[in-house]
Write a protein that holds these residues in place. Structure first.
Motif, PDB file in Angstrom:
ATOM      1  N   LEU A   1       1.364  -0.396  -6.810  1.00 48.66           N
ATOM      2  CA  LEU A   1       1.548  -0.757  -5.402  1.00 48.66           C
ATOM      3  C   LEU A   1       1.600  -2.260  -5.209  1.00 48.66           C
ATOM      4  O   LEU A   1       2.386  -2.768  -4.395  1.00 48.66           O
ATOM      5  CB  LEU A   1       0.408  -0.168  -4.570  1.00 48.66           C
ATOM      6  CG  LEU A   1       0.457   1.342  -4.310  1.00 48.66           C
ATOM      7  CD1 LEU A   1      -0.830   1.795  -3.641  1.00 48.66           C
ATOM      8  CD2 LEU A   1       1.653   1.692  -3.447  1.00 48.66           C
TER       9      LEU A   1
ATOM     10  N   TYR B   1       2.971   7.014  -1.003  1.00 51.00           N
ATOM     11  CA  TYR B   1       2.682   7.658  -2.285  1.00 51.00           C
ATOM     12  C   TYR B   1       1.682   8.780  -2.064  1.00 51.00           C
ATOM     13  O   TYR B   1       0.872   8.770  -1.138  1.00 51.00           O
ATOM     14  CB  TYR B   1       2.129   6.650  -3.293  1.00 51.00           C
ATOM     15  CG  TYR B   1       0.709   6.190  -3.023  1.00 51.00           C
ATOM     16  CD1 TYR B   1      -0.391   6.829  -3.613  1.00 51.00           C
ATOM     17  CD2 TYR B   1       0.453   5.127  -2.169  1.00 51.00           C
ATOM     18  CE1 TYR B   1      -1.682   6.420  -3.356  1.00 51.00           C
ATOM     19  CE2 TYR B   1      -0.841   4.701  -1.910  1.00 51.00           C
ATOM     20  CZ  TYR B   1      -1.901   5.352  -2.511  1.00 51.00           C
ATOM     21  OH  TYR B   1      -3.189   4.957  -2.251  1.00 51.00           O
TER      22      TYR B   1
ATOM     23  N   ILE C   1       6.102   6.083  -6.115  1.00 53.89           N
ATOM     24  CA  ILE C   1       6.088   5.330  -4.861  1.00 53.89           C
ATOM     25  C   ILE C   1       7.420   5.574  -4.150  1.00 53.89           C
ATOM     26  O   ILE C   1       8.489   5.217  -4.655  1.00 53.89           O
ATOM     27  CB  ILE C   1       5.889   3.820  -5.116  1.00 53.89           C
ATOM     28  CG1 ILE C   1       4.558   3.582  -5.847  1.00 53.89           C
ATOM     29  CG2 ILE C   1       5.916   3.052  -3.807  1.00 53.89           C
ATOM     30  CD1 ILE C   1       4.319   2.135  -6.219  1.00 53.89           C
TER      31      ILE C   1
ATOM     32  N   TYR D   1       2.615   2.657   3.978  1.00 54.97           N
ATOM     33  CA  TYR D   1       2.508   1.266   4.413  1.00 54.97           C
ATOM     34  C   TYR D   1       3.827   0.876   5.044  1.00 54.97           C
ATOM     35  O   TYR D   1       4.900   1.051   4.438  1.00 54.97           O
ATOM     36  CB  TYR D   1       2.189   0.346   3.239  1.00 54.97           C
ATOM     37  CG  TYR D   1       0.909   0.683   2.516  1.00 54.97           C
ATOM     38  CD1 TYR D   1      -0.320   0.174   2.927  1.00 54.97           C
ATOM     39  CD2 TYR D   1       0.927   1.530   1.416  1.00 54.97           C
ATOM     40  CE1 TYR D   1      -1.484   0.478   2.264  1.00 54.97           C
ATOM     41  CE2 TYR D   1      -0.241   1.863   0.745  1.00 54.97           C
ATOM     42  CZ  TYR D   1      -1.440   1.328   1.172  1.00 54.97           C
ATOM     43  OH  TYR D   1      -2.608   1.652   0.506  1.00 54.97           O
TER      44      TYR D   1
END
Length: 300
Positions: A254, A191, A213, A295
């Motif tokens: 998230l 993001y 995202i 991530y």
């Protein structure tokens, strides 16, 4: 004194032509400047019908007087390129082919629709070949190998009293039956964010919410994990075994994405973030920073 036409810079040479020679278009928020002969180069097309009529006032315009078309502004560049010389030239590994074909149908360009239609021949000069990032799809032996591997794994459990059955039972984890069909792989979510940092201390930081995202990984894994919360509008025709970096989530939390990945058996294995000072206020010395964070999750 006559006022200049806000939609163009020069009038056409013919007195009965109500359109200027240079025309400004606003297509879905994207501004294009082209010549009137280009827009009417394909008789019978939608643009030809729009810019050959006598009643100019019937056409929609934006606040600056530009002719407005409520379509995909990004894909219109390829429509306009085709209108210039009736040839189709697309970037290598172009991912929006299906959507561009829909735009060609809307603008009533049947020859362009034919050029964009999928072809059965493997020798396709328009870019239907698989991406180089997916080499396993170029070889039919890859699917065969996967099928043989799956069949070999299933044979010991089917044989009554076989050694393979005992070994599988002895090493089985609780709940393992529900995870046998799961595929291993990586999913990366990222993001972009921004925040304002005051000059006194970090306690003055004002964070903004996550706008979007992004989801990167194999299409089948992304759909399995996120289901209906996955927005596929930017890459709607991606096959299940191909990879994409254009999906994003319909929510902006998230933690919600982390929960879904954990429920599907994924674990975070890496993360990274970058920050750049995008703007500094001259009077207050407040700095607006932009950041991008990723991530990486993996499931065995």
């Amino acid at each position: 004194m006559a006022l200049a036409d806000p939609a163009g810079c020069a009038k056409g040479s013919e007195d009965n032509n109500p359109f200027p020679d240079i025309i400004e278009l606003n297509v879905g928020g994207q501004v294009y400047i082209t010549r009137h002969p280009t827009l009417v180069s394909v008789p019978g097309s939608l643009l030809w019908e729009m810019f050959t009529q006598k009643n100019v006032r019937s056409l929609a315009r934006d606040s600056k007087g530009r002719f407005f078309v409520d379509r995909d502004g990004f894909l219109f560049r390829y429509i306009l390129d085709y209108m210039r010389d009736q040839q189709l030239v697309l970037p290598e590994h172009f991912p929006e082919r299906g959507r561009l074909q829909r735009e060609a149908e809307y603008f009533m360009l049947p020859e362009l629709v034919k050029l964009l239609a999928p072809k059965l021949s493997e020798q396709n000069s328009l870019g239907d070949d698989p991406c180089q990032s997916d080499p396993e799809e170029l070889s039919p032996s890859a699917d065969t190998a996967r099928s043989l591997t799956s069949a070999a794994a299933a044979l010991p459990s089917a044989a009554p009293g076989g050694a393979g059955t005992e070994g599988r039972k002895a090493g089985a984890a609780p709940g393992g039956a529900g995870t046998e069909g799961r595929k291993a792989g990586f999913i990366t979510i990222g993001y972009r964010g921004s925040y304002t940092l005051g000059r006194d201390s970090q306690t003055d930081a004002k964070f903004r919410r996550v706008a979007r995202i992004m989801v990167c990984g194999k299409t089948s894994l992304a759909k399995e994990v996120f289901g209906d919360t996955l927005n596929e509008s930017r890459d709607p025709d991606r096959p299940p075994e191909r990879y994409t970096s254009r999906y994003y989530l319909k929510f902006t939390f998230l933690e919600q994405a982390f929960d879904k990945l954990a429920d599907a058996g994924f674990h975070m294995v890496a993360c990274n973030s970058t920050g750049t000072c995008a703007f500094a206020h001259e009077q207050t010395d407040d700095r607006i920073w932009t950041s991008y964070t990723e991530y990486v999750f993996y499931r065995e």
